[in-house]
Design a protein around this motif. Structure first.
Motif, short mmCIF file in Angstrom:
data_model
loop_
_atom_site.label_atom_id
_atom_site.label_comp_id
_atom_site.label_asym_id
_atom_site.label_seq_id
_atom_site.Cartn_x
_atom_site.Cartn_y
_atom_site.Cartn_z
N PHE A 40 42.19 48.24 40.21
CA PHE A 40 43.33 49.14 39.97
C PHE A 40 44.26 48.58 38.91
O PHE A 40 44.61 49.27 37.94
CB PHE A 40 44.09 49.38 41.28
N PHE A 41 44.65 47.32 39.07
CA PHE A 41 45.59 46.73 38.11
C PHE A 41 44.95 46.47 36.75
O PHE A 41 45.62 46.55 35.73
CB PHE A 41 46.22 45.46 38.66
N ALA A 42 43.66 46.16 36.73
CA ALA A 42 42.99 45.96 35.44
C ALA A 42 42.96 47.26 34.65
O ALA A 42 43.14 47.26 33.43
CB ALA A 42 41.58 45.43 35.65
N LEU A 43 42.75 48.38 35.33
CA LEU A 43 42.75 49.67 34.65
C LEU A 43 44.15 50.11 34.25
O LEU A 43 44.36 50.68 33.18
CB LEU A 43 42.09 50.73 35.52
N GLU A 44 45.12 49.87 35.11
CA GLU A 44 46.49 50.29 34.82
C GLU A 44 47.13 49.48 33.69
O GLU A 44 47.90 50.00 32.91
CB GLU A 44 47.37 50.16 36.07
N LEU A 45 46.81 48.21 33.61
CA LEU A 45 47.46 47.32 32.64
C LEU A 45 46.58 47.00 31.43
O LEU A 45 46.88 46.06 30.69
CB LEU A 45 47.86 46.02 33.34
N ARG A 46 45.53 47.77 31.21
CA ARG A 46 44.60 47.41 30.13
C ARG A 46 45.21 47.51 28.74
O ARG A 46 44.76 46.87 27.82
CB ARG A 46 43.34 48.24 30.22
N TYR A 47 46.25 48.32 28.57
CA TYR A 47 46.89 48.45 27.26
C TYR A 47 48.20 47.67 27.19
O TYR A 47 48.98 47.87 26.29
CB TYR A 47 47.14 49.91 26.93
N SER A 48 48.41 46.78 28.12
CA SER A 48 49.61 45.96 28.14
C SER A 48 49.58 44.96 26.99
O SER A 48 48.52 44.51 26.56
CB SER A 48 49.72 45.21 29.48
N PHE A 50 50.59 41.99 27.28
CA PHE A 50 50.39 40.67 27.87
C PHE A 50 48.92 40.50 28.26
O PHE A 50 48.17 41.45 28.34
CB PHE A 50 51.29 40.49 29.10
N MET A 51 48.53 39.29 28.53
CA MET A 51 47.14 38.98 28.88
C MET A 51 46.92 39.03 30.39
O MET A 51 46.04 38.34 30.91
CB MET A 51 46.76 37.61 28.34
N ILE A 52 47.66 39.85 31.08
CA ILE A 52 47.54 39.95 32.53
C ILE A 52 46.18 40.52 32.92
O ILE A 52 45.60 40.13 33.93
CB ILE A 52 48.68 40.82 33.10
N VAL A 53 45.65 41.42 32.13
CA VAL A 53 44.39 42.07 32.45
C VAL A 53 43.26 41.05 32.57
O VAL A 53 42.37 41.20 33.40
CB VAL A 53 44.06 43.13 31.38
N THR A 54 43.30 40.01 31.80
CA THR A 54 42.26 38.98 31.84
C THR A 54 42.17 38.36 33.23
O THR A 54 41.07 38.12 33.74
CB THR A 54 42.57 37.88 30.80
N PHE A 55 43.29 38.12 33.85
CA PHE A 55 43.28 37.51 35.18
C PHE A 55 42.76 38.49 36.23
O PHE A 55 42.04 38.09 37.14
CB PHE A 55 44.67 37.02 35.54
N PHE A 56 43.10 39.77 36.09
CA PHE A 56 42.55 40.75 37.03
C PHE A 56 41.06 40.95 36.81
O PHE A 56 40.32 41.19 37.76
CB PHE A 56 43.32 42.07 36.94
N GLU A 57 40.60 40.84 35.58
CA GLU A 57 39.16 40.91 35.33
C GLU A 57 38.45 39.72 35.97
O GLU A 57 37.37 39.86 36.52
CB GLU A 57 38.88 40.95 33.84
N MET A 58 39.06 38.55 35.90
CA MET A 58 38.50 37.38 36.55
C MET A 58 38.45 37.59 38.07
O MET A 58 37.50 37.20 38.74
CB MET A 58 39.32 36.14 36.22
N ALA A 59 39.47 38.25 38.61
CA ALA A 59 39.48 38.55 40.04
C ALA A 59 38.34 39.50 40.40
O ALA A 59 37.76 39.40 41.48
CB ALA A 59 40.81 39.15 40.44
N LEU A 60 38.01 40.42 39.51
CA LEU A 60 36.87 41.31 39.76
C LEU A 60 35.58 40.51 39.89
O LEU A 60 34.79 40.75 40.79
CB LEU A 60 36.74 42.32 38.62
N TYR A 61 35.37 39.56 39.00
CA TYR A 61 34.14 38.77 39.03
C TYR A 61 34.07 37.89 40.28
O TYR A 61 33.02 37.81 40.93
CB TYR A 61 34.02 37.91 37.78
N THR A 62 35.17 37.21 40.61
CA THR A 62 35.14 36.33 41.79
C THR A 62 35.01 37.14 43.07
O THR A 62 34.31 36.73 44.00
CB THR A 62 36.38 35.43 41.85
N SER A 63 35.66 38.29 43.13
CA SER A 63 35.55 39.15 44.32
C SER A 63 34.14 39.69 44.48
O SER A 63 33.60 39.73 45.59
CB SER A 63 36.54 40.31 44.22
N ALA A 64 33.55 40.10 43.38
CA ALA A 64 32.18 40.62 43.44
C ALA A 64 31.21 39.52 43.87
O ALA A 64 30.31 39.75 44.69
CB ALA A 64 31.77 41.19 42.09
N ALA A 65 31.40 38.32 43.35
CA ALA A 65 30.53 37.20 43.73
C ALA A 65 30.66 36.89 45.21
O ALA A 65 29.66 36.66 45.91
CB ALA A 65 30.87 35.97 42.90
N ARG A 66 31.88 36.89 45.73
CA ARG A 66 32.09 36.61 47.16
C ARG A 66 31.48 37.71 48.02
O ARG A 66 30.84 37.44 49.03
CB ARG A 66 33.59 36.46 47.44
#
Length: 97
Positions: A40-48, A50-66
């Motif tokens: 949700f936050f990666a999609l909402e903040l993709r045009y921000s 700031f580089m906040i989207v990068t951290f939410f993208e990383m959360a997507l990968y770690t969550s999917a792996a878990r």
């Protein structure tokens, strides 16, 4: 408020890896929850700007792996070994861990 938000952004990618390490079902649901929030936050903040989207993208990968490791049951052998080890330590017996 900005400091709290940025702290959450930096901590969020590791939440699925830390939450409920010895419980398969709860770890799976925690990973799915973190994946949904991060998506949700990666999609909402993709045009921000700031580089906040990068951290939410990383959360997507770690969550999917878990979620994948919890669904496949890969972590069950290490969990059982850890439970045996803690039981033996509590009883006072040395273990070959």
């Amino acid at each position: 408020m900005t400091v709290v938000f940025m702290g959450c952004v930096y901590a969020w990618p590791v939440v699925p890896l830390v939450a409920y390490p010895l419980n398969r079902r709860r770890g799976f649901w925690a990973a799915l929850y973190c994946f949904a929030i991060a998506a949700f936050f990666a999609l909402e903040l993709r045009y921000s700007q700031f580089m906040i989207v990068t951290f939410f993208e990383m959360a997507l990968y770690t969550s999917a792996a878990r979620a994948i490791t919890e669904a496949s049951g890969v972590l069950e052998k290490p969990r059982e070994a850890w439970r045996r080890h803690t039981r033996e330590v509590q009883r006072g017996k040395p273990s070959a861990y």
